[in-house]
Design a protein around this motif. Structure first.
Motif, mmCIF file in Angstrom:
data_model
loop_
_atom_site.group_PDB
_atom_site.id
_atom_site.type_symbol
_atom_site.label_atom_id
_atom_site.label_comp_id
_atom_site.label_asym_id
_atom_site.label_seq_id
_atom_site.Cartn_x
_atom_site.Cartn_y
_atom_site.Cartn_z
ATOM 1 N N LEU A 56 0.827 -1.213 0.000
ATOM 2 C CA LEU A 56 0.000 0.000 0.000
ATOM 3 C C LEU A 56 0.858 1.258 0.000
ATOM 4 O O LEU A 56 0.588 2.205 -0.762
ATOM 5 C CB LEU A 56 -0.935 -0.002 1.221
ATOM 6 C CG LEU A 56 -1.906 1.177 1.269
ATOM 7 C CD1 LEU A 56 -3.023 1.012 0.243
ATOM 8 C CD2 LEU A 56 -2.516 1.331 2.668
ATOM 9 N N ASN B 63 -11.163 -4.195 -1.044
ATOM 10 C CA ASN B 63 -10.742 -5.457 -0.423
ATOM 11 C C ASN B 63 -10.232 -6.545 -1.375
ATOM 12 O O ASN B 63 -10.249 -7.725 -1.022
ATOM 13 C CB ASN B 63 -11.863 -6.001 0.484
ATOM 14 C CG ASN B 63 -13.215 -6.019 -0.201
ATOM 15 O OD1 ASN B 63 -13.281 -6.078 -1.430
ATOM 16 N ND2 ASN B 63 -14.268 -5.987 0.574
ATOM 17 N N HIS B 64 -9.726 -6.132 -2.514
ATOM 18 C CA HIS B 64 -9.006 -7.094 -3.376
ATOM 19 C C HIS B 64 -8.036 -6.270 -4.226
ATOM 20 O O HIS B 64 -6.829 -6.434 -4.131
ATOM 21 C CB HIS B 64 -10.001 -7.885 -4.228
ATOM 22 C CG HIS B 64 -9.393 -9.023 -5.005
ATOM 23 N ND1 HIS B 64 -8.145 -9.516 -4.760
ATOM 24 C CD2 HIS B 64 -9.887 -9.777 -6.023
ATOM 25 C CE1 HIS B 64 -7.892 -10.518 -5.604
ATOM 26 N NE2 HIS B 64 -8.924 -10.684 -6.382
ATOM 27 N N GLN B 65 -8.579 -5.322 -4.992
ATOM 28 C CA GLN B 65 -7.778 -4.203 -5.470
ATOM 29 C C GLN B 65 -8.018 -3.069 -4.468
ATOM 30 O O GLN B 65 -9.118 -2.945 -3.918
ATOM 31 C CB GLN B 65 -8.206 -3.795 -6.877
ATOM 32 C CG GLN B 65 -7.373 -2.698 -7.474
ATOM 33 C CD GLN B 65 -7.640 -2.501 -8.965
ATOM 34 O OE1 GLN B 65 -6.880 -2.928 -9.796
ATOM 35 N NE2 GLN B 65 -8.759 -1.860 -9.276
ATOM 36 N N ILE B 66 -6.985 -2.267 -4.220
ATOM 37 C CA ILE B 66 -7.105 -1.175 -3.240
ATOM 38 C C ILE B 66 -6.704 0.128 -3.906
ATOM 39 O O ILE B 66 -5.682 0.196 -4.590
ATOM 40 C CB ILE B 66 -6.184 -1.409 -2.016
ATOM 41 C CG1 ILE B 66 -6.487 -2.750 -1.326
ATOM 42 C CG2 ILE B 66 -6.339 -0.273 -1.002
ATOM 43 C CD1 ILE B 66 -5.466 -3.119 -0.251
ATOM 44 N N ASP C 176 -14.718 -4.749 -4.416
ATOM 45 C CA ASP C 176 -13.369 -5.310 -4.507
ATOM 46 C C ASP C 176 -12.489 -4.577 -5.511
ATOM 47 O O ASP C 176 -11.304 -4.877 -5.615
ATOM 48 C CB ASP C 176 -13.403 -6.821 -4.788
ATOM 49 C CG ASP C 176 -14.218 -7.192 -6.011
ATOM 50 O OD1 ASP C 176 -14.679 -6.277 -6.716
ATOM 51 O OD2 ASP C 176 -14.396 -8.401 -6.247
ATOM 52 N N SER C 177 -13.022 -3.587 -6.203
ATOM 53 C CA SER C 177 -12.165 -2.816 -7.115
ATOM 54 C C SER C 177 -11.420 -1.696 -6.407
ATOM 55 O O SER C 177 -10.508 -1.097 -6.978
ATOM 56 C CB SER C 177 -13.000 -2.226 -8.254
ATOM 57 O OG SER C 177 -13.803 -1.169 -7.777
ATOM 58 N N PRO D 237 -2.794 1.545 -8.235
ATOM 59 C CA PRO D 237 -3.520 0.683 -7.305
ATOM 60 C C PRO D 237 -2.666 -0.493 -6.792
ATOM 61 O O PRO D 237 -1.648 -0.832 -7.396
ATOM 62 C CB PRO D 237 -4.676 0.113 -8.151
ATOM 63 C CG PRO D 237 -4.690 0.904 -9.414
ATOM 64 C CD PRO D 237 -3.312 1.446 -9.607
ATOM 65 N N VAL D 238 -3.114 -1.071 -5.688
ATOM 66 C CA VAL D 238 -2.596 -2.353 -5.191
ATOM 67 C C VAL D 238 -3.597 -3.439 -5.572
ATOM 68 O O VAL D 238 -4.807 -3.222 -5.480
ATOM 69 C CB VAL D 238 -2.524 -2.361 -3.643
ATOM 70 C CG1 VAL D 238 -2.083 -3.733 -3.127
ATOM 71 C CG2 VAL D 238 -1.622 -1.275 -3.129
ATOM 72 N N VAL D 239 -3.091 -4.608 -5.949
ATOM 73 C CA VAL D 239 -3.942 -5.802 -6.010
ATOM 74 C C VAL D 239 -3.321 -6.822 -5.078
ATOM 75 O O VAL D 239 -2.110 -7.057 -5.147
ATOM 76 C CB VAL D 239 -4.011 -6.375 -7.444
ATOM 77 C CG1 VAL D 239 -4.792 -7.690 -7.448
ATOM 78 C CG2 VAL D 239 -4.662 -5.371 -8.389
ATOM 79 N N PHE D 240 -4.126 -7.369 -4.162
ATOM 80 C CA PHE D 240 -3.553 -8.434 -3.335
ATOM 81 C C PHE D 240 -4.237 -9.765 -3.619
ATOM 82 O O PHE D 240 -5.449 -9.842 -3.747
ATOM 83 C CB PHE D 240 -3.531 -8.086 -1.841
ATOM 84 C CG PHE D 240 -4.849 -7.984 -1.122
ATOM 85 C CD1 PHE D 240 -5.440 -9.111 -0.544
ATOM 86 C CD2 PHE D 240 -5.479 -6.766 -0.964
ATOM 87 C CE1 PHE D 240 -6.632 -9.019 0.158
ATOM 88 C CE2 PHE D 240 -6.678 -6.655 -0.268
ATOM 89 C CZ PHE D 240 -7.262 -7.788 0.292
ATOM 90 N N ARG E 50 -5.493 -13.500 -2.846
ATOM 91 C CA ARG E 50 -6.135 -14.094 -1.673
ATOM 92 C C ARG E 50 -5.730 -15.552 -1.531
ATOM 93 O O ARG E 50 -5.542 -16.246 -2.521
ATOM 94 C CB ARG E 50 -7.649 -13.973 -1.785
ATOM 95 C CG ARG E 50 -8.134 -12.527 -1.671
ATOM 96 C CD ARG E 50 -9.633 -12.486 -1.399
ATOM 97 N NE ARG E 50 -10.068 -11.180 -0.957
ATOM 98 C CZ ARG E 50 -10.031 -10.772 0.310
ATOM 99 N NH1 ARG E 50 -9.565 -11.563 1.253
ATOM 100 N NH2 ARG E 50 -10.467 -9.565 0.628
ATOM 101 N N PHE F 258 -8.774 -7.800 -12.413
ATOM 102 C CA PHE F 258 -7.844 -6.847 -11.817
ATOM 103 C C PHE F 258 -6.422 -6.911 -12.375
ATOM 104 O O PHE F 258 -5.563 -6.124 -11.975
ATOM 105 C CB PHE F 258 -7.829 -6.994 -10.292
ATOM 106 C CG PHE F 258 -9.157 -6.662 -9.676
ATOM 107 C CD1 PHE F 258 -9.801 -5.477 -9.998
ATOM 108 C CD2 PHE F 258 -9.775 -7.541 -8.802
ATOM 109 C CE1 PHE F 258 -11.033 -5.169 -9.457
ATOM 110 C CE2 PHE F 258 -11.012 -7.239 -8.265
ATOM 111 C CZ PHE F 258 -11.644 -6.049 -8.583
#
Lengths: 191, 191
Positions: A66, B27-30, B23-24, A75-78, A80, A113
């Motif tokens: 982040l 909580n998945h992409q931030i 989630d965009s 953006p960040v993508v995390f 799961r 994403f």
């Protein structure tokens, strides 16, 4: 990165010959100012790349990803580690083995994403055997993304991960490289 | 918080009468800039409290907790949903039921990161039934900490969580309060 190494020396706890606990500032309690410094450092080290997204894995990668993304204005993508009912079948998936937890996890990212032609910077808190980083790289390649490089906060250089990532051709930047644990103390690689 | 509501309106997807996908950006992409704005807003709303730590739960709470902690200049502590071998028996533990995943998780925090007499601000991404927030509050109380309040990014006000937290006496601040999902659209509570 001196600030980080100083923190490891003052707060890191060497549990045995392969495990370092840094849960007071990195992966249970988090030092936000240190994470901002880490993010700035990653952004500087990969400044020559045009990065579209920072890509990491839950949970401990999220904080440093982040702050890196804040500095890069992307953006960040995390990824799961387990499927929730909110995750559809429209996901890229790979398997990642955790030597710490001794389990193999399905790691997933929704396809929407990561897009073909995008450049991602992979960021994670630790590099030991390289499983997580290689899993993220595999997902990026499935998506047709270019991997700009891999940024690691703490690398245990005496474990196989570093060499595996370098052999695979990735631009690897680790902010603290640990050569060994000696008499309960951390010994860093020379910069 | 207008910026957040605009983002929900433009990118949120109403899946059915109780599930909103965000989630965009959450909580998945931030979206890091939005998370900074969220952190600033929480810091402002709890400015009257002397907060020692921001307290959240992995994974989706980490980003908004980190930016809040950056603004407050305090550490984040995040509770873990499963025990790793790095977690010792020296932990506070509670049980949290997830209506989304339909599982009960043991949620733990090492005792050394929450101290008697400290004041914590609980932060999380979503409030629906209140299970996670009440679980975090339970851990805080086990540790002898004061709960300054609970900051939620998106609240589904038509589910029981809001009333449960208010009835329990907590200062609750939700940045976007959703009254209903109507014809696939989000209807916010009046500010």
């Amino acid at each position: 990165m001196k600030l980080l190494k100083d923190k490891i020396m003052s707060e890191g706890i060497v549990l045995n010959d392969s495990i370092l606990k840094v849960d007071s500032f990195l992966n249970h309690q988090i030092d936000p100012e240190l994470m901002m410094a880490v993010g700035k450092e990653f952004a500087a080290r990969f400044a020559d790349e045009k990065i579209d997204k920072v890509f990491t894995i839950e949970s401990s990668g999220i904080a440093c990803a982040l702050t890196t993304a804040l500095c890069l204005h992307v953006p960040v993508v995390f990824a799961r580690k387990q499927k929730s009912e909110l995750m559809s079948s429209e996901a890229y998936t790979t398997k990642v083995y955790s030597f710490t937890k001794k389990v193999t996890s399905d790691v997933s990212v929704l396809k929407k994403f990561l897009h073909e032609g995008e450049t991602v910077l992979i960021v994670d808190d630790f590099l030991a055997n390289g499983e997580a980083a290689l899993g993220l790289a595999d997902i990026a390649h499935q998506a047709g993304c270019k991997v700009a490089g891999i940024g690691i906060v703490i690398e245990k250089s005496f474990q196989p991960g570093h060499q595996r990532l370098v052999d695979a051709g990735y631009h690897l930047e680790s902010l603290a490289r640990i050569k060994a644990f000696k008499d309960g103390k951390v010994v860093f690689e020379e910069d």
